[in-house]
Design a protein around this motif. Structure first.
Motif, PDB file in Angstrom:
ATOM      1  N   ARG A  93       0.852  -1.181   0.000  1.00 43.00           N
ATOM      2  CA  ARG A  93       0.000   0.000   0.000  1.00 43.00           C
ATOM      3  C   ARG A  93       0.890   1.234   0.000  1.00 43.00           C
ATOM      4  O   ARG A  93       2.110   1.123   0.207  1.00 43.00           O
ATOM      5  N   GLU A 125     -10.135  -2.099   4.716  1.00 41.33           N
ATOM      6  CA  GLU A 125     -11.395  -1.953   3.970  1.00 41.33           C
ATOM      7  C   GLU A 125     -11.610  -0.525   3.448  1.00 41.33           C
ATOM      8  O   GLU A 125     -12.476  -0.294   2.612  1.00 41.33           O
ATOM      9  N   SER A 126     -10.787   0.424   3.958  1.00 37.49           N
ATOM     10  CA  SER A 126     -10.923   1.797   3.452  1.00 37.49           C
ATOM     11  C   SER A 126     -10.092   2.005   2.186  1.00 37.49           C
ATOM     12  O   SER A 126     -10.137   3.072   1.578  1.00 37.49           O
ATOM     13  N   LEU A 127      -9.293   1.005   1.821  1.00 33.75           N
ATOM     14  CA  LEU A 127      -8.418   1.122   0.652  1.00 33.75           C
ATOM     15  C   LEU A 127      -8.982   0.287  -0.494  1.00 33.75           C
ATOM     16  O   LEU A 127      -9.524  -0.802  -0.266  1.00 33.75           O
ATOM     17  N   ARG A 128      -8.831   0.801  -1.707  1.00 36.25           N
ATOM     18  CA  ARG A 128      -9.311   0.076  -2.905  1.00 36.25           C
ATOM     19  C   ARG A 128      -8.386  -1.098  -3.184  1.00 36.25           C
ATOM     20  O   ARG A 128      -7.166  -0.920  -3.262  1.00 36.25           O
ATOM     21  N   LEU A 129      -8.964  -2.284  -3.291  1.00 34.68           N
ATOM     22  CA  LEU A 129      -8.146  -3.471  -3.585  1.00 34.68           C
ATOM     23  C   LEU A 129      -7.829  -3.471  -5.078  1.00 34.68           C
ATOM     24  O   LEU A 129      -8.729  -3.523  -5.920  1.00 34.68           O
ATOM     25  N   VAL A 130      -6.542  -3.361  -5.370  1.00 37.22           N
ATOM     26  CA  VAL A 130      -6.095  -3.285  -6.768  1.00 37.22           C
ATOM     27  C   VAL A 130      -5.490  -4.633  -7.152  1.00 37.22           C
ATOM     28  O   VAL A 130      -4.646  -5.179  -6.431  1.00 37.22           O
ATOM     29  N   GLU A 169      -3.595  -4.577 -12.485  1.00 38.05           N
ATOM     30  CA  GLU A 169      -3.861  -3.131 -12.560  1.00 38.05           C
ATOM     31  C   GLU A 169      -2.714  -2.303 -11.985  1.00 38.05           C
ATOM     32  O   GLU A 169      -2.777  -1.075 -11.997  1.00 38.05           O
ATOM     33  N   GLY A 175      -4.517   5.459  -1.454  1.00 40.79           N
ATOM     34  CA  GLY A 175      -5.876   4.923  -1.363  1.00 40.79           C
ATOM     35  C   GLY A 175      -6.088   3.529  -1.913  1.00 40.79           C
ATOM     36  O   GLY A 175      -7.221   3.139  -2.167  1.00 40.79           O
ATOM     37  N   TRP A 176      -5.024   2.767  -2.086  1.00 44.03           N
ATOM     38  CA  TRP A 176      -5.134   1.426  -2.677  1.00 44.03           C
ATOM     39  C   TRP A 176      -4.353   0.418  -1.833  1.00 44.03           C
ATOM     40  O   TRP A 176      -3.530   0.785  -1.002  1.00 44.03           O
TER      41      TRP A 176
END
Ligand code: SF4
Length: 212
Positions: free
Chosen positions: A36, A46-51, A55, A80-81
């Motif tokens: 991250r 859970e607040s971070l976008r799972l990439v 991608e 944020g990921w």
């Protein structure tokens, strides 16, 4: 069968529970890893976008403001990921997309004779439009290097030099070494030389006009 990568093996062996590589925080998670942005270190997963791994390259291509990042080592990686890597091979894939060549260069820099190419040798090897970069004086090259390789623009630690300029100190830079001038640096060197030539030409014309 998966080929063993000695650079990755060395990198993983010394990383401990977690390690920050430029702007990426790598944490061991079970038998794999989670990556991250370092500034999201304390964010809830859970607040971070799972990439997805697939991608990761796209993630590194653009800033949060959607500007292209020509230098992947610029301190502009978006936040944020998070990426999960199941094993060493997936970690290698993720890192090679976020910071191309970083692990191999880190490994090479640990050797007794790191494969560093200084500005003068590198410029003299250029052909085509970059041949003129060899004409920059040491002082001019140092000015370009100071500007382009500043920590505000690039987190790689420059190990190569030009006469009169020391390599980068560790503070402010990352674990990723820079072993030779990059394309962004060489383009800036070419432009600096062109600007210098144009200035001298204009001065010559002005001196000629005054004499006439
Ligand atoms: S040459 Fe300078 S700007 Fe380019 S990668 Fe190396 S340290 Fe960064």
């Amino acid at each position: 069968m998966q080929m063993e990568n000695p650079a990755l093996k060395h990198f993983v062996a010394q990383m401990g529970h977690e390690l920050t590589l430029a702007q990426v925080l790598i944490r061991r998670s079970g038998t794999g890893y989670e990556l991250r942005h370092a500034e999201d270190a304390s964010a809830m997963p859970e607040s971070l976008r799972l990439v997805a791994l697939a991608e990761a390259r796209a993630l590194a291509q653009f800033t949060a403001a959607n500007e292209f990042r020509p230098l992947k080592s610029a301190p502009t990686l978006q936040r944020g990921w998070r990426i999960t890597a199941q094993d060493d091979a997936e970690l290698e894939t993720a890192l090679s997309r976020l910071y191309p060549g970083a692990v191999a260069d880190w490994h090479a820099a640990q050797s007794a004779n790191p494969p560093v190419t200084n500005y003068r040798d590198y410029a003299e090897r250029q052909s085509g439009m970059y041949r003129i970069t060899a004409l920059l004086s040491d002082a001019q090259a140092a000015d370009v290097i100071r500007a382009v390789c500043d920590a505000k623009l690039c987190l790689k630690r420059r190990l190569w030099t030009v006469t009169g300029l020391a390599p980068d100190a560790a503070p402010g830079k990352s674990l990723i070494p820079c072993l030779e001038p990059c394309a962004v640096l060489m383009e800036s060197a070419r432009r600096a030389l062109r600007a210098d030539q144009q200035e001298k030409h204009a001065m010559k014309l002005a001196a000629g006009a005054e004499a006439g």
